[in-house]
Write an enzyme that holds these catalytic residues in place. Structure first.
Site, short mmCIF file in Angstrom:
data_model
loop_
_atom_site.label_atom_id
_atom_site.label_comp_id
_atom_site.label_asym_id
_atom_site.label_seq_id
_atom_site.Cartn_x
_atom_site.Cartn_y
_atom_site.Cartn_z
N GLU A 1 -4.76 17.89 -9.61
CA GLU A 1 -5.21 18.42 -10.90
C GLU A 1 -6.71 18.66 -11.01
O GLU A 1 -7.40 18.09 -11.86
CB GLU A 1 -4.75 17.50 -12.05
CG GLU A 1 -4.73 18.24 -13.37
CD GLU A 1 -4.08 17.45 -14.51
OE1 GLU A 1 -3.04 16.82 -14.29
OE2 GLU A 1 -4.65 17.48 -15.60
N ARG B 1 0.81 -1.23 0.00
CA ARG B 1 0.00 0.00 0.00
C ARG B 1 0.83 1.27 0.00
O ARG B 1 0.37 2.32 0.40
CB ARG B 1 -0.98 0.02 1.17
CG ARG B 1 -1.94 -1.14 1.16
CD ARG B 1 -3.10 -0.90 2.11
NE ARG B 1 -3.91 -2.09 2.17
CZ ARG B 1 -3.70 -3.09 3.02
NH1 ARG B 1 -2.71 -3.02 3.88
NH2 ARG B 1 -4.49 -4.13 3.00
N HIS C 1 -1.57 20.13 -25.01
CA HIS C 1 -1.77 18.68 -24.93
C HIS C 1 -3.03 18.17 -25.61
O HIS C 1 -3.11 16.98 -25.93
CB HIS C 1 -1.74 18.21 -23.47
CG HIS C 1 -0.34 18.13 -22.90
ND1 HIS C 1 0.49 19.21 -22.84
CD2 HIS C 1 0.37 17.08 -22.38
CE1 HIS C 1 1.65 18.84 -22.31
NE2 HIS C 1 1.60 17.55 -22.02
N HIS D 1 6.43 12.58 -27.36
CA HIS D 1 5.42 13.34 -26.63
C HIS D 1 5.63 14.86 -26.70
O HIS D 1 4.76 15.61 -27.11
CB HIS D 1 5.39 12.86 -25.17
CG HIS D 1 4.46 13.63 -24.30
ND1 HIS D 1 3.09 13.48 -24.37
CD2 HIS D 1 4.69 14.59 -23.37
CE1 HIS D 1 2.52 14.31 -23.50
NE2 HIS D 1 3.47 14.99 -22.88
N ASN E 1 -1.19 21.39 -18.99
CA ASN E 1 -1.65 20.67 -20.19
C ASN E 1 -1.71 21.54 -21.44
O ASN E 1 -2.26 21.14 -22.45
CB ASN E 1 -3.04 20.06 -19.95
CG ASN E 1 -2.98 18.94 -18.93
OD1 ASN E 1 -2.01 18.18 -18.90
ND2 ASN E 1 -3.98 18.85 -18.07
N GLU F 1 8.34 20.36 -24.20
CA GLU F 1 7.63 20.52 -22.91
C GLU F 1 8.09 21.78 -22.19
O GLU F 1 7.30 22.45 -21.54
CB GLU F 1 7.86 19.31 -22.00
CG GLU F 1 7.10 18.06 -22.36
CD GLU F 1 5.62 18.06 -21.92
OE1 GLU F 1 5.11 19.08 -21.41
OE2 GLU F 1 4.97 17.02 -22.13
N LYS G 1 2.62 12.10 -10.28
CA LYS G 1 1.74 11.29 -11.14
C LYS G 1 2.48 10.03 -11.56
O LYS G 1 3.62 10.11 -12.02
CB LYS G 1 1.36 12.08 -12.39
CG LYS G 1 0.24 13.05 -12.20
CD LYS G 1 -0.31 13.37 -13.58
CE LYS G 1 -1.10 14.63 -13.61
NZ LYS G 1 -1.53 14.96 -14.98
N HIS H 1 -1.69 15.29 -27.64
CA HIS H 1 -2.00 13.88 -27.37
C HIS H 1 -2.58 13.21 -28.61
O HIS H 1 -2.27 12.05 -28.90
CB HIS H 1 -3.02 13.77 -26.23
CG HIS H 1 -2.39 13.82 -24.87
ND1 HIS H 1 -3.04 14.30 -23.76
CD2 HIS H 1 -1.16 13.42 -24.44
CE1 HIS H 1 -2.24 14.22 -22.71
NE2 HIS H 1 -1.09 13.69 -23.09
N LYS I 1 6.68 23.78 -11.94
CA LYS I 1 5.89 22.59 -11.65
C LYS I 1 5.57 22.53 -10.15
O LYS I 1 4.43 22.27 -9.76
CB LYS I 1 6.62 21.32 -12.10
CG LYS I 1 5.80 20.08 -11.88
CD LYS I 1 5.72 19.17 -13.06
CE LYS I 1 4.69 18.08 -12.84
NZ LYS I 1 4.91 16.90 -13.65
N1 NAD Z 1 4.19 11.41 -14.51
C1 NAD Z 1 4.14 12.54 -15.16
O1 NAD Z 1 3.84 13.60 -14.60
C2 NAD Z 1 4.49 12.55 -16.61
C3 NAD Z 1 4.65 13.77 -17.28
C4 NAD Z 1 5.02 13.75 -18.61
C5 NAD Z 1 5.23 12.54 -19.25
N2 NAD Z 1 5.07 11.37 -18.58
C6 NAD Z 1 5.29 10.08 -19.23
O2 NAD Z 1 6.66 9.99 -19.57
C7 NAD Z 1 6.81 9.12 -20.69
C8 NAD Z 1 7.79 9.72 -21.66
O3 NAD Z 1 9.01 9.84 -20.99
P1 NAD Z 1 10.36 10.28 -21.72
O4 NAD Z 1 10.07 11.38 -22.67
O5 NAD Z 1 11.32 10.49 -20.64
O6 NAD Z 1 10.74 9.07 -22.63
P2 NAD Z 1 10.87 7.50 -22.32
O7 NAD Z 1 10.86 7.21 -20.90
O8 NAD Z 1 9.87 6.85 -23.19
O9 NAD Z 1 12.35 7.19 -22.86
C9 NAD Z 1 12.68 7.36 -24.21
C10 NAD Z 1 13.89 6.48 -24.58
O10 NAD Z 1 15.09 7.01 -24.01
C11 NAD Z 1 15.84 5.94 -23.41
N3 NAD Z 1 16.71 6.55 -22.42
C12 NAD Z 1 16.41 6.93 -21.15
N4 NAD Z 1 17.45 7.56 -20.59
C13 NAD Z 1 18.44 7.57 -21.51
C14 NAD Z 1 19.76 8.10 -21.53
N5 NAD Z 1 20.26 8.79 -20.51
N6 NAD Z 1 20.50 7.91 -22.66
C15 NAD Z 1 19.98 7.28 -23.73
N7 NAD Z 1 18.74 6.77 -23.78
C16 NAD Z 1 17.98 6.93 -22.67
C17 NAD Z 1 14.81 5.00 -22.92
O11 NAD Z 1 15.35 3.71 -22.74
C18 NAD Z 1 13.79 5.06 -24.06
O12 NAD Z 1 14.18 4.21 -25.09
C19 NAD Z 1 5.43 8.90 -21.23
O13 NAD Z 1 5.01 7.61 -20.90
C20 NAD Z 1 4.57 9.93 -20.52
O14 NAD Z 1 3.25 9.49 -20.33
C21 NAD Z 1 4.69 11.37 -17.27
ZN ZN Z 2 3.34 16.49 -21.41
#
Ligand code: NAD
Ligand code: ZN
Length: 382
Positions: free
Chosen positions: A260, A127, A271, A287, A268, A191, A149, A275, A250
């Protein structure tokens, strides 16, 4: 910048320390600086004896020295494909296998996808246990690692299963960006632009200055020069500014609205269309790049509604274009429409949406928008 000494006596690199303390949640301590995660012990010392690390394979390529992190490592292939029920089960089973107790910590090292997966596993195990986030992509550093999130996807849609579960600690070390592919850097820049436009006039001006653009007129320095000017890997000072300003913004909205229902929605911006552009490409479009492209119609709509002065609309559009997000081969609105209707922010079956519109440089507002109005803005912003 402060220097700190860990519990085991080891000094950490100079860094900026911030705190995010939303009401109703345990606070998060955030450290930003090149080298803060350089010594694995920097964050391992936080971890209780039964802790486990979840590591993004992409990040491990960059930092093989993480391997001796004195914790059992569970490595996953990073990226959206890891945000599944199956991967979540695997992580939970790893926690079970290692007998992680309530005082254990899950150390999550990776991009936003691995961060979301690990955060959710931490929220669910017993939990809820503490997690430490070590973001390794630009997007994870400026956005997803802070704010609590967490989520995984279902075949029916993205981020449908999740929880609000903030990290106890976040170690933001821009050193991890060294191996990040250009597309992922651009995604993070997209972003950050969203934050600058919607919340932070000072960051907006910093972007303009970097792409060589001022109110007095713009000089086109060429695509490669712009990409270099914006690349946080080439300028540690810029990396820190970018990360720090985005995280401060943030923190500000998350502390006012952790779940939110109010001002956090301003994050957003871009977005609604972003999206849909992502979904229609089956998530091949990164993204943040989709979000940046989603800014054009929303700026147009804000201007047409009289919420945004034409000069500001022009300044925003010019900056987003100069940062390399000009529209190429846009899908027709019909292709986006089903995704726009299903957006989490849709109302009344999708005919009306809640969208974030810029109301000036560094300010924005949540507004109800008709689908027809959005279509018209999309079609005339091409
Ligand atoms: N929780 C939140 O508030 C929030 C906000 C925005 C986005 N997200 C989520 O984040 C995700 C996108 O994350 P992202 O943009 O970080 O991409 P990602 O996590 O999809 O990573 C992209 C690629 O980069 C690689 N990678 C990671 N670190 C690396 C490094 N240092 N060197 C080389 N390669 C590396 C990963 O293995 C992957 O192949 C989405 O799923 C989205 O929904 C969450
Ligand atoms: Zn975003």
């Amino acid at each position: 910048l402060t220097e700190a000494v860990e519990a085991d006596g080891a000094p950490t690199a100079p860094h900026i320390e911030l705190h995010c303390a939303p009401p109703g949640f345990a606070p998060t301590r955030i450290r930003i600086g090149v080298g803060v995660a350089e010594s694995p012990s920097a964050f391992a010392s936080l971890c209780a004896p039964t802790s486990v690390a979840l590591v993004d394979g992409g990040a491990l390529d960059e930092r093989p020295d993480l391997a001796p992190l004195e914790l059992p490592l569970h490595v996953v292939d990073g990226g959206e494909a890891c945000k599944t029920i199956e991967h979540l089960e695997r992580v939970l089973r790893v926690l079970a296998t290692h007998g992680v107790t309530r005082d254990g910590v899950l150390c999550v090292v990776g991009g936003g996808a691995v961060g979301d997966l690990g955060g959710l596993a931490a929220a669910l195990w017993l939990r809820g246990i503490a997690h430490v986030q070590v973001p390794t992509t630009l997007l994870a550093m400026i956005d997803s690692s802070v704010g609590g999130k967490t989520a995984i996807d279902l075949p029916e849609g993205k981020n449908l299963v999740g929880a609000f579960w903030p990290a106890r600690e976040v170690y933001v070390d821009p050193g991890f960006l060294r191996t990040l592919p250009r597309r992922e850097i651009r995604s993070g820049i997209g972003e950050a632009l969203k934050i600058a436009i919607g919340l932070d006039a000072e960051l907006f001006a910093a972007f303009e200055a970097r792409v060589g653009q001022t109110d007095a007129g713009d000089v086109d320095p060429g695509e490669a020069a712009t990409a270099n000017a914006l690349d946080p890997r080439l300028d540690a000072g810029w990396a820190t500014t970018l990360v720090e300003r985005c995280i401060r913004n943030k923190i500000d909205v998350v502390e006012r609205d952790p779940t939110e229902t109010g001002p956090r929605r301003l994050l957003n911006l871009g977005h609604t269309i972003g999206h849909a552009l992502e979904a229609v490409s089956s998530y091949r479009r990164a993204h943040g790049i989709a979000v940046a492209r989603g800014l054009f119609p929303i700026v147009r709509l804000a201007r047409d509604r009289g919420l945004l002065a034409p000069d500001d609309a022009e300044r925003i559009t010019r900056l987003v274009r100069s940062c390399g997000f000009a529209e190429k081969n846009r899908p027709p609105f019909e292709d986006l429409e089903p995704f726009v209707r299903r957006d989490k922010k849709a109302l009344a079956g999708g005919a009306t949406l809640r969208a974030v519109l810029p109301t000036g440089i560094g300010s924005s507002e949540v507004v109800e928008v008709g689908l027809d109005e959005l279509r018209a803005a999309y079609e005339s912003s091409g």
